[in-house]
Design a protein around this motif. Structure first.
Motif, PDB file in Angstrom:
ATOM      1  N   VAL A  91      16.068   3.365  -5.489  1.00  0.00           N
ATOM      2  CA  VAL A  91      15.234   2.305  -5.820  1.00  0.00           C
ATOM      3  C   VAL A  91      15.538   1.908  -6.925  1.00  0.00           C
ATOM      4  CG1 VAL A  91      12.731   2.011  -6.001  1.00  0.00           C
ATOM      5  CG2 VAL A  91      13.611   3.463  -4.063  1.00  0.00           C
ATOM      6  N   ARG A  96      15.085  -2.323  -4.983  1.00  0.00           N
ATOM      7  CA  ARG A  96      14.247  -2.519  -4.029  1.00  0.00           C
ATOM      8  C   ARG A  96      13.297  -1.295  -3.652  1.00  0.00           C
ATOM      9  NH1 ARG A  96      19.150  -4.419  -1.986  1.00  0.00           N
ATOM     10  NH2 ARG A  96      19.574  -2.503  -0.971  1.00  0.00           N
ATOM     11  N   PRO A  97      12.123  -1.596  -3.114  1.00  0.00           N
ATOM     12  CA  PRO A  97      11.112  -0.511  -2.708  1.00  0.00           C
ATOM     13  C   PRO A  97      11.831   0.109  -1.397  1.00  0.00           C
ATOM     14  CG  PRO A  97      10.019  -2.573  -2.387  1.00  0.00           C
ATOM     15  CD  PRO A  97      11.265  -3.121  -3.018  1.00  0.00           C
ATOM     16  N   HIS A  98      11.073   1.469  -1.401  1.00  0.00           N
ATOM     17  CA  HIS A  98      11.420   2.165  -0.048  1.00  0.00           C
ATOM     18  C   HIS A  98      10.325   3.213   0.163  1.00  0.00           C
ATOM     19  CE1 HIS A  98      14.551   3.837   2.586  1.00  0.00           C
ATOM     20  NE2 HIS A  98      13.933   5.272   2.232  1.00  0.00           N
ATOM     21  N   THR A 112       5.751   5.677  -1.069  1.00  0.00           N
ATOM     22  CA  THR A 112       6.066   4.263  -1.169  1.00  0.00           C
ATOM     23  C   THR A 112       6.633   4.477  -2.872  1.00  0.00           C
ATOM     24  OG1 THR A 112       4.769   3.325   0.560  1.00  0.00           O
ATOM     25  CG2 THR A 112       5.696   1.922  -0.942  1.00  0.00           C
ATOM     26  N   VAL A 114       8.297   1.929  -5.825  1.00  0.00           N
ATOM     27  CA  VAL A 114       8.573   0.566  -6.151  1.00  0.00           C
ATOM     28  C   VAL A 114       9.068   0.583  -7.570  1.00  0.00           C
ATOM     29  CG1 VAL A 114       7.464  -1.597  -6.641  1.00  0.00           C
ATOM     30  CG2 VAL A 114       6.423  -0.381  -4.921  1.00  0.00           C
ATOM     31  N   VAL A 120      10.186   4.299 -11.395  1.00  0.00           N
ATOM     32  CA  VAL A 120       9.422   3.997 -10.177  1.00  0.00           C
ATOM     33  C   VAL A 120       7.925   4.015 -10.403  1.00  0.00           C
ATOM     34  CG1 VAL A 120      11.563   4.284  -8.694  1.00  0.00           C
ATOM     35  CG2 VAL A 120       9.846   6.249  -9.354  1.00  0.00           C
TER      36      VAL A 120
END
Length: 661
Positions: A91, A96-98, A112, A114, A120
């Motif tokens: 991430v 990109r978020p995951h 989640t 971000v 993150v």
């Protein structure tokens, strides 16, 4: 932190963390900020907590202050957040978020991640309950699908646009298509052969009225289904059961009725006749129950009558014996003779009462299955006495009795057989011709059999009727006047006594029914020599045990002139007396007494003084309980039934076994 790695990160503004703290403090979902830990070469080696809200601290089981600065492996297990190091690194590096699912302890979390300035922002949501509900719903759906697929009938559902939302394999088989070909297609497009049929009309009525319909449709050349269709929310469910066999049976029945209308009328007449026969059989069974109740009542009433009848008959006999010598004296013949004649008439009346009570007790003992020696002539006389009301106006009764030994039979059942045969003979003779008709009773012996025949001069039977005479429910009488069970029951009764019942008949000349029963050879007992008058008096001591004072008085009166009679008015009194004085040659003991029964006296003496039991004779009034029946069958002691003959009493006393010493 080891010497080989370092933290290289851009600090987050304090204002951002303060705002995040304020916004996420009361949020129910866990939220945390993780900062990347890099090597001197810039590679991400781990992550450490920079900030966590209270919900995140509770999820990890740690306090917010404890978490700050801790690395993933120091707080979480490999199966939890610590095991997601590569994902978090991806991430940060990709920007990109995951989203991911993982387990932290026993809690299933949805995470989640971000990207956030070399770190993150990780938000966690507890989805354990939702996952369990989803799994339960999936299992329920699988179970419902298994049930619908395994059922032997067709089932499918459509939505408001008539698209098939479910089709089980049997429903698909009806259309010769696979389930995959039908699923999610419009019903009328997938199965155009249904358009314009009654099936379509009924289904559209269900859809428009949101109601339920039950109807039958032809699904093949020779195949029918019974369809249940109902509206359920946004769907219409349809269930179809194969009724081809039912329709085939109905078609065969309709064809048969159409071809043979007269046969249908005959079948209705036969059904009506059988209904009347069953009703007659039911009435006969009810009558049998009434007779059983009457038998029980007769047994009780007979017992109550026999007790007073015993001392009435005994006193009459005693009075006759006392007055007979006086009637021979001159001057007393007229006065005493008339009184003596009145006593004899009273004695005859008492004898008639005794015979009536005996016949009632014959019915009362009809359910006993034990076979024994039976006087066939006595059974015939019983049948005549009971059937005389039917015979009196139709025919004369003639007896041709031969010398026959006792038969192995059942007294009550044999009497019932003869009673029915005599009533049957009376019904075969038309009324109003008494002088011209006869009912003849004949007995004789043939080898090992005793034969009894009941012949009449009535209408007789044709060979066809004679062949079916013993069939259950067969009768030639009008409906309601005969059940057709009498002769078949008689046949069963005779066969239960190891005998046989046959019939011969000539139309217009009468019928003969023959009963064959096995001979029971009499047992020859040694003759006890009578005591002669010149041998001198042989007075014996007799004990009478009965709770009827009048009965003990008459026994004392009958036996007291030749023997010494002692009386006990209860079983308890008799036991006490025998404890003090056992020098009695004969003991007459009533079987049924209020205090202690004769059976209780026998049981007590069997335990204490068994040598006295051989002197006992039990007196019965004819009413037997189950215990009394079992007792009389098991105990080999003589018994006499009330009322009894004085000569029998004297004979039993004279034949008493000798006393010890």
């Amino acid at each position: 932190m080891s010497a080989t790695d370092t933290t290289v990160a851009l600090p987050l503004p304090d204002a951002f963390l303060a705002a995040l703290e304020e916004a996420e403090r009361e949020h129910p979902e866990a939220c945390m900020v993780l900062r990347a830990v890099r090597s001197p070469g810039g590679a991400i080696l781990d992550f450490e907590w920079l900030w966590a809200n209270p919900a995140a601290a509770r999820a990890l089981g740690r306090g917010p202050e404890y978490l700050r600065g801790r690395r993933l492996g120091e707080v979480s297990s490999k199966g939890g957040i610590a095991g997601r190091l590569d994902l978090l690194r991806q991430v940060v590096e990709s920007g990109r978020p995951h989203a991911d699912h993982f387990t932290e302890g026993e809690v299933l979390l949805q995470g989640t991640a971000v990207p956030l300035r070399d770190g993150v922002l990780l938000r966690l949501r507890d989805i354990t309950s939702a996952q369990r509900v989803e799994e339960g719903l999936r299992e329920t759906l699988d179970w419902v699908r298994d049930v619908l697929e395994s059922m032997p009938d067709a089932f499918f559902t459509v939505d408001t646009d008539w698209r098939l939302t479910y089709v089980n394999r049997n429903a698909a088989a009806l259309t010769n298509r696979s389930q995959e070909e039908l699923f999610r297609r419009v019903l009328w497009e997938a199965c155009p052969e249904l358009c314009g049929t009654p099936f379509e009309r009924m289904m559209r009525e269900v859809a428009s009225e949101e109601s339920y319909r039950l109807f039958e449709v032809r699904t093949g050349r020779d195949r029918w289904h019974e369809v249940h269709a109902w509206s359920s929310g946004r769907n219409i469910s349809t269930y179809a059961r194969d009724i081809t066999d039912k329709k085939r049976v109905q078609a065969e029945r309709d064809a048969l009725l159409a071809r043979e209308h007269s046969g249908r009328l005959e079948a209705e007449a036969l059904a009506q006749r059988r209904t009347h026969e069953l009703m007659a059989a039911r009435e006969r069974l009810m009558q049998s129950e009434k007779l059983a109740m009457a038998g029980q009542l007769a047994a009780g009433v007979g017992h109550e009558i026999n007790n007073p009848l015993s001392y009435v008959a005994g006193n009459l006999q005693f009075a006759v014996e006392q007055l007979t010598p006086l009637a021979r004296r001159p001057g007393l013949q007229d006065a005493v003779g008339e009184a003596l004649e009145a006593l004899r008439e009273a004695k005859e009346g008492a004898e008639r009462i005794r015979v009536i009570v005996r016949d009632l007790q014959t019915f009362a003992r009809a359910d006993e299955l034990r076979l024994g020696p039976v006087d066939v002539h006595a059974a015939l006389e019983f049948g005549i006495s009971m059937a005389m009301t039917h015979l009196r106006s139709r025919a004369q009764v003639e007896r041709h009795f031969g010398q026959v030994p006792p038969a192995l039979a059942h007294e009550a059942r044999l009497g019932q057989v003869f009673l029915h045969l005599l009533i049957n003979a009376a019904h075969a003779i038309p009324a109003g011709a008494f002088d011209r008709h006869r009912v003849t009773l004949t007995t004789r012996r043939e080898g090992a059999w005793v034969l009894a025949e009941v012949s009449d001069t009535g209408l007789g039977m044709t060979p066809e009727v004679l062949q079916r005479a013993f069939e259950p429910f067969f009768t030639t009488r009008p409906v309601g006047e005969g059940s057709g069970l009498g002769l078949s029951i008689c046949l069963g009764l005779v066969r239960s006594m190891h005998g046989e019942l046959t019939a011969t008949s000539i139309p217009g000349l009468g019928s003969t029914f023959q009963v064959r029963l096995p001979v029971l050879e009499p047992i020859v007992h040694p003759v006890v020599p009578a005591v002669r008058a010149d041998d001198g008096p042989c007075r014996k001591r007799v004990l009478v045990v009965d709770d009827e004072p009048q009965l003990t008085s008459v026994l004392r009166r009958i036996l007291g002139r030749q023997h010494d009679v002692v009386v006990a008015h209860s079983g308890r009194e008799a036991l006490a007396l025998l404890e003090q004085d056992d020098a009695f040659d004969r003991v007459f003991c009533d079987l049924m007494m209020a205090d202690l029964t004769g059976m209780d006296v026998h049981a007590e003496l069997s335990r204490r003084r068994p040598e006295l039991l051989s002197r006992f004779v039990f007196m019965t009034g004819g009413s037997f309980t189950e215990r009394a029946r079992a007792f009389l069958q098991a105990v080999p002691l003589p018994r006499i039934e009330k009322p009894f003959e004085p000569g029998l009493l004297h004979s039993l006393v004279e034949s008493s076994p000798p006393r010890a010493g």
